[in-house]
Write a protein that holds these residues in place. Structure first.
Motif, PDB file in Angstrom:
ATOM      1  N   ASP A   1       0.830  -1.194   0.000  1.00 37.64           N
ATOM      2  CA  ASP A   1       0.000   0.000   0.000  1.00 37.64           C
ATOM      3  C   ASP A   1       0.867   1.247   0.000  1.00 37.64           C
ATOM      4  O   ASP A   1       0.525   2.240  -0.606  1.00 37.64           O
ATOM      5  N   ALA A   2       1.964   1.158   0.587  1.00 34.85           N
ATOM      6  CA  ALA A   2       2.860   2.342   0.661  1.00 34.85           C
ATOM      7  C   ALA A   2       3.509   2.641  -0.656  1.00 34.85           C
ATOM      8  O   ALA A   2       3.695   3.772  -1.049  1.00 34.85           O
ATOM      9  N   THR A   3       3.781   1.656  -1.443  1.00 33.27           N
ATOM     10  CA  THR A   3       4.479   1.860  -2.747  1.00 33.27           C
ATOM     11  C   THR A   3       3.622   2.586  -3.715  1.00 33.27           C
ATOM     12  O   THR A   3       4.060   3.531  -4.368  1.00 33.27           O
ATOM     13  N   PRO A   4       2.344   2.183  -3.925  1.00 36.14           N
ATOM     14  CA  PRO A   4       1.493   2.947  -4.846  1.00 36.14           C
ATOM     15  C   PRO A   4       1.303   4.346  -4.380  1.00 36.14           C
ATOM     16  O   PRO A   4       1.257   5.248  -5.210  1.00 36.14           O
ATOM     17  N   SER A   5       1.214   4.600  -3.180  1.00 33.90           N
ATOM     18  CA  SER A   5       1.036   6.006  -2.725  1.00 33.90           C
ATOM     19  C   SER A   5       2.233   6.850  -3.091  1.00 33.90           C
ATOM     20  O   SER A   5       2.107   7.986  -3.520  1.00 33.90           O
ATOM     21  N   ARG A   6       3.383   6.304  -2.940  1.00 35.13           N
ATOM     22  CA  ARG A   6       4.591   7.061  -3.301  1.00 35.13           C
ATOM     23  C   ARG A   6       4.633   7.280  -4.785  1.00 35.13           C
ATOM     24  O   ARG A   6       5.076   8.313  -5.256  1.00 35.13           O
ATOM     25  N   SER A   7       4.146   6.315  -5.562  1.00 36.64           N
ATOM     26  CA  SER A   7       4.157   6.439  -7.024  1.00 36.64           C
ATOM     27  C   SER A   7       3.210   7.548  -7.454  1.00 36.64           C
ATOM     28  O   SER A   7       3.513   8.382  -8.301  1.00 36.64           O
ATOM     29  N   VAL A   8       2.045   7.561  -6.810  1.00 37.95           N
ATOM     30  CA  VAL A   8       1.067   8.606  -7.169  1.00 37.95           C
ATOM     31  C   VAL A   8       1.586   9.960  -6.774  1.00 37.95           C
ATOM     32  O   VAL A   8       1.468  10.933  -7.502  1.00 37.95           O
ATOM     33  N   SER A   9       2.171  10.009  -5.633  1.00 41.08           N
ATOM     34  CA  SER A   9       2.725  11.287  -5.172  1.00 41.08           C
ATOM     35  C   SER A   9       3.815  11.752  -6.071  1.00 41.08           C
ATOM     36  O   SER A   9       3.915  12.914  -6.431  1.00 41.08           O
ATOM     37  N   GLY A  10       4.614  10.836  -6.527  1.00 38.94           N
ATOM     38  CA  GLY A  10       5.712  11.246  -7.458  1.00 38.94           C
ATOM     39  C   GLY A  10       5.138  11.711  -8.775  1.00 38.94           C
ATOM     40  O   GLY A  10       5.620  12.680  -9.384  1.00 38.94           O
ATOM     41  N   ALA A  11       4.126  11.023  -9.233  1.00 37.12           N
ATOM     42  CA  ALA A  11       3.520  11.418 -10.515  1.00 37.12           C
ATOM     43  C   ALA A  11       2.888  12.783 -10.403  1.00 37.12           C
ATOM     44  O   ALA A  11       2.983  13.609 -11.305  1.00 37.12           O
ATOM     45  N   LEU A  12       2.262  12.993  -9.266  1.00 34.88           N
ATOM     46  CA  LEU A  12       1.621  14.286  -9.048  1.00 34.88           C
ATOM     47  C   LEU A  12       2.650  15.401  -9.021  1.00 34.88           C
ATOM     48  O   LEU A  12       2.461  16.455  -9.616  1.00 34.88           O
ATOM     49  N   LEU A  13       3.697  15.089  -8.336  1.00 31.73           N
ATOM     50  CA  LEU A  13       4.777  16.094  -8.304  1.00 31.73           C
ATOM     51  C   LEU A  13       5.296  16.372  -9.682  1.00 31.73           C
ATOM     52  O   LEU A  13       5.622  17.480 -10.060  1.00 31.73           O
ATOM     53  N   GLY A  14       5.379  15.279 -10.455  1.00 29.71           N
ATOM     54  CA  GLY A  14       5.891  15.486 -11.840  1.00 29.71           C
ATOM     55  C   GLY A  14       4.930  16.337 -12.642  1.00 29.71           C
ATOM     56  O   GLY A  14       5.340  17.203 -13.420  1.00 29.71           O
ATOM     57  N   VAL A  15       3.618  16.059 -12.413  1.00 22.05           N
ATOM     58  CA  VAL A  15       2.631  16.854 -13.172  1.00 22.05           C
ATOM     59  C   VAL A  15       2.691  18.291 -12.741  1.00 22.05           C
ATOM     60  O   VAL A  15       2.657  19.220 -13.571  1.00 22.05           O
ATOM     61  N   VAL A  16       2.812  18.482 -11.454  1.00 25.36           N
ATOM     62  CA  VAL A  16       2.883  19.856 -10.942  1.00 25.36           C
ATOM     63  C   VAL A  16       4.109  20.558 -11.483  1.00 25.36           C
ATOM     64  O   VAL A  16       4.076  21.712 -11.907  1.00 25.36           O
ATOM     65  N   ALA A  17       5.223  19.829 -11.457  1.00 26.02           N
ATOM     66  CA  ALA A  17       6.469  20.415 -11.958  1.00 26.02           C
ATOM     67  C   ALA A  17       6.330  20.771 -13.416  1.00 26.02           C
ATOM     68  O   ALA A  17       6.757  21.828 -13.891  1.00 26.02           O
ATOM     69  N   ALA A  18       5.690  19.827 -14.156  1.00 27.53           N
ATOM     70  CA  ALA A  18       5.519  20.094 -15.597  1.00 27.53           C
ATOM     71  C   ALA A  18       4.616  21.282 -15.803  1.00 27.53           C
ATOM     72  O   ALA A  18       4.856  22.128 -16.668  1.00 27.53           O
ATOM     73  N   SER A  19       3.566  21.345 -14.971  1.00 26.61           N
ATOM     74  CA  SER A  19       2.649  22.489 -15.093  1.00 26.61           C
ATOM     75  C   SER A  19       3.358  23.795 -14.798  1.00 26.61           C
ATOM     76  O   SER A  19       3.140  24.816 -15.463  1.00 26.61           O
ATOM     77  N   VAL A  20       4.169  23.707 -13.735  1.00 31.81           N
ATOM     78  CA  VAL A  20       4.935  24.930 -13.387  1.00 31.81           C
ATOM     79  C   VAL A  20       5.839  25.339 -14.529  1.00 31.81           C
ATOM     80  O   VAL A  20       5.954  26.489 -14.905  1.00 31.81           O
ATOM     81  N   LEU A  21       6.514  24.340 -15.083  1.00 31.76           N
ATOM     82  CA  LEU A  21       7.435  24.633 -16.201  1.00 31.76           C
ATOM     83  C   LEU A  21       6.666  25.204 -17.386  1.00 31.76           C
ATOM     84  O   LEU A  21       7.101  26.159 -18.032  1.00 31.76           O
ATOM     85  N   LEU A  22       5.514  24.591 -17.644  1.00 32.24           N
ATOM     86  CA  LEU A  22       4.720  25.090 -18.766  1.00 32.24           C
ATOM     87  C   LEU A  22       4.238  26.514 -18.507  1.00 32.24           C
ATOM     88  O   LEU A  22       4.238  27.364 -19.404  1.00 32.24           O
ATOM     89  N   GLY A  23       3.835  26.769 -17.257  1.00 33.99           N
ATOM     90  CA  GLY A  23       3.389  28.118 -16.914  1.00 33.99           C
ATOM     91  C   GLY A  23       4.500  29.136 -17.075  1.00 33.99           C
ATOM     92  O   GLY A  23       4.322  30.229 -17.607  1.00 33.99           O
ATOM     93  N   VAL A  24       5.667  28.705 -16.528  1.00 34.85           N
ATOM     94  CA  VAL A  24       6.822  29.627 -16.648  1.00 34.85           C
ATOM     95  C   VAL A  24       7.155  29.873 -18.113  1.00 34.85           C
ATOM     96  O   VAL A  24       7.432  30.986 -18.570  1.00 34.85           O
ATOM     97  N   GLY A  25       7.119  28.724 -18.878  1.00 33.03           N
ATOM     98  CA  GLY A  25       7.435  28.885 -20.326  1.00 33.03           C
ATOM     99  C   GLY A  25       6.415  29.765 -21.004  1.00 33.03           C
ATOM    100  O   GLY A  25       6.753  30.593 -21.872  1.00 33.03           O
ATOM    101  N   ALA A  26       5.139  29.554 -20.581  1.00 28.61           N
ATOM    102  CA  ALA A  26       4.105  30.392 -21.204  1.00 28.61           C
ATOM    103  C   ALA A  26       4.312  31.856 -20.867  1.00 28.61           C
ATOM    104  O   ALA A  26       4.140  32.756 -21.713  1.00 28.61           O
ATOM    105  N   LEU A  27       4.665  32.075 -19.596  1.00 29.97           N
ATOM    106  CA  LEU A  27       4.929  33.463 -19.204  1.00 29.97           C
ATOM    107  C   LEU A  27       6.093  34.073 -19.999  1.00 29.97           C
ATOM    108  O   LEU A  27       6.042  35.220 -20.452  1.00 29.97           O
ATOM    109  N   VAL A  28       7.149  33.278 -20.059  1.00 29.75           N
ATOM    110  CA  VAL A  28       8.336  33.770 -20.815  1.00 29.75           C
ATOM    111  C   VAL A  28       7.953  34.054 -22.257  1.00 29.75           C
ATOM    112  O   VAL A  28       8.315  35.068 -22.847  1.00 29.75           O
ATOM    113  N   TRP A  29       7.205  33.078 -22.864  1.00 37.32           N
ATOM    114  CA  TRP A  29       6.830  33.255 -24.290  1.00 37.32           C
ATOM    115  C   TRP A  29       5.910  34.443 -24.458  1.00 37.32           C
ATOM    116  O   TRP A  29       6.053  35.233 -25.402  1.00 37.32           O
TER     117      TRP A  29
END
Length: 276
Positions: free
Chosen positions: A5-33
């Motif tokens: 049970d602990a492993t899937p939670s960490r996987s989801v959390s990591g994926a979420l972080l990745g999505v958030v990071a990607a969103s942040v990057l996209l936002g920053v890129g959008a702002l820059v563009w």
């Protein structure tokens, strides 16, 4: 919780972080563009505004240039028109001058021709006159020779000397034209000493009834007495540095103790001093 049970939670959390990071990057890129695009748009708008201003200025300059060209074209047209008119007037003036010069030349030629004709006629007249003068001179010479031949030759009061004498003024003129001697006419009054030629004469006595007279001759500081002489008698004496024969002839004795006559001297004799 189990490890599963602990492993899937960490996987989801990591994926979420990745999505958030990607969103942040996209936002920053959008702002820059978005910022970059906005900057470019601003620049393009500024350039477009400047281009519009430049175009407006160029249009104004073009209108001004066109106006100047129009004025210059009008002035040039007027100048060309004026120049053409001046050229026409100048041509007409030159033509008039040429015509006037031609007329003057023809007039001068006619005048010259007339003068030449007149001169030719005058020359012909002069030739005729010269011929007439030659004829007159020949006749005068013939008349003079005839008149001289009629003059009386008389022997003077000096031995072996005779000469032609003039018995009156007309005959004296004939002797003058003959040109062999110099002649000086005189009128003497009794008691008056008078210079005649280069000598002096003084009448001492005059007898009108007998036509006789007495006079003294003063020459070269000497006195020659011609006493009791007759009319038309050559009274001769020598005078001058190189002694030459002088003659005195009295043609008339009047009742007023006056005699008239002439003095004759050689051509080589000294001339009397001029009287100013």
């Amino acid at each position: 919780m189990s490890e599963l049970d602990a492993t899937p939670s960490r996987s989801v959390s990591g994926a979420l972080l990745g999505v958030v990071a990607a969103s942040v990057l996209l936002g920053v890129g959008a702002l820059v563009w978005s910022y970059t695009l906005s900057t470019r748009l601003n620049r393009q708008e500024t350039a477009l505004t400047q281009a519009k201003e430049d175009n407006a200025k160029l249009a104004a300059d073009l209108r001004e240039t066109n106006a100047r060209l129009k004025v210059t074209s009008q002035e040039l047209g007027q100048s060309l028109g004026l120049t053409q008119k001046q050229l026409e007037l100048r041509s007409q003036e030159i033509l008039r001058r040429e015509q006037a010069d031609s007329a003057r030349l023809e007039s001068a030629q006619r005048a010259t021709s007339q003068q030449v004709t007149a001169v030719s006629s005058a020359v012909s007249d002069v030739k005729t006159d010269v011929g007439g003068v030659k004829t007159d001179v020949a006749k005068t010479q013939s008349d003079l020779a005839q008149a001289v031949s009629q003059l009386q030759s008389m022997k003077g009061d000096l031995s072996d000397h005779s000469s032609l004498i003039a018995r009156n003024h007309d005959e004296l003129e004939i002797l003058k034209h003959k040109g062999d001697r110099n002649y000086y006419e005189f009128t003497l009054v009794k008691g008056q000493r008078k210079p005649v030629g280069t000598v002096s004469l003084e009448l001492k006595k005059a007898d009108a009834k007998k036509s006789r007279f007495t006079l003294d001759v003063y020459a070269d500081d000497k006195r020659y007495e011609k006493k009791d002489r007759n009319l038309n008698e050559p009274l001769q004496f020598y005078s001058g540095k190189d002694p030459a024969l002088y003659e005195i002839v009295v043609n008339n004795v009047s009742a007023k103790n006056t005699v008239t006559g002439y003095l004759s001297t050689p051509k080589s004799a000294p001339a009397p001093p001029s009287i100013n």
